[in-house]
Design a protein around this motif. Sequence first.
Motif, PDB file in Angstrom:
ATOM      1  N   ALA A  51       0.870  -1.313   0.148  1.00 43.68           N
ATOM      2  CA  ALA A  51       0.047  -0.136  -0.024  1.00 43.68           C
ATOM      3  C   ALA A  51       0.931   1.235  -0.073  1.00 43.68           C
TER       4      ALA A  51
ATOM      5  N   GLU B   8       2.488   1.623  -3.365  1.00 44.65           N
ATOM      6  CA  GLU B   8       1.585   1.852  -4.688  1.00 44.65           C
ATOM      7  C   GLU B   8       1.092   3.412  -4.548  1.00 44.65           C
ATOM      8  N   GLU B   9       1.032   3.930  -2.937  1.00 41.63           N
ATOM      9  CA  GLU B   9       0.587   5.212  -2.867  1.00 41.63           C
ATOM     10  C   GLU B   9       1.554   6.345  -3.228  1.00 41.63           C
TER      11      GLU B   9
ATOM     12  N   CYS C 189      -2.054   7.744   6.344  1.00 40.24           N
ATOM     13  CA  CYS C 189      -3.099   8.442   5.434  1.00 40.24           C
ATOM     14  C   CYS C 189      -3.764   9.738   5.870  1.00 40.24           C
TER      15      CYS C 189
ATOM     16  N   VAL D 140      -4.379  11.275   2.314  1.00 41.04           N
ATOM     17  CA  VAL D 140      -4.899  10.321   1.178  1.00 41.04           C
ATOM     18  C   VAL D 140      -6.251  10.239   1.388  1.00 41.04           C
TER      19      VAL D 140
ATOM     20  N   ARG E 217      -8.896   5.694  -1.221  1.00 34.77           N
ATOM     21  CA  ARG E 217      -7.547   4.879  -1.362  1.00 34.77           C
ATOM     22  C   ARG E 217      -7.020   4.459   0.024  1.00 34.77           C
ATOM     23  N   ARG E 218      -7.874   4.596   1.056  1.00 31.64           N
ATOM     24  CA  ARG E 218      -7.159   4.148   2.338  1.00 31.64           C
ATOM     25  C   ARG E 218      -7.672   2.561   2.777  1.00 31.64           C
TER      26      ARG E 218
ATOM     27  N   VAL F   5      -6.365  -1.338   0.379  1.00 29.25           N
ATOM     28  CA  VAL F   5      -5.338  -1.245  -0.432  1.00 29.25           C
ATOM     29  C   VAL F   5      -4.164  -2.319  -0.058  1.00 29.25           C
TER      30      VAL F   5
END
Length: 74
Positions: free
Chosen positions: A9, A12-13, A53, A58, A62-63, A66
């Motif tokens: 995660a 990706e973020e 996040c 974020v 998207r939290r 993921v």
Amino acid sequence: MRRSEFDRAVAEEFGGGAAFVLTDVSLPGCGGRTAARALADGDAPREVWLALCAEMDVPGSRRYGVGRLDPRSR
């Protein structure tokens, strides 16, 4: 959330900035510790992810969920 899901995660973020985010961003949700320190101290990866996040703004979309791998097709 497993640690491997947390790692995916974050990658990706935050992409190439993931290492910086883990080691240099102080998280109020983790008592002012960095994500790396909080994980080393035994905090749950999910709690650290949510604190990260919140601090990094974020979006909610998207939290959650993921870091999981796509299920294998049978």
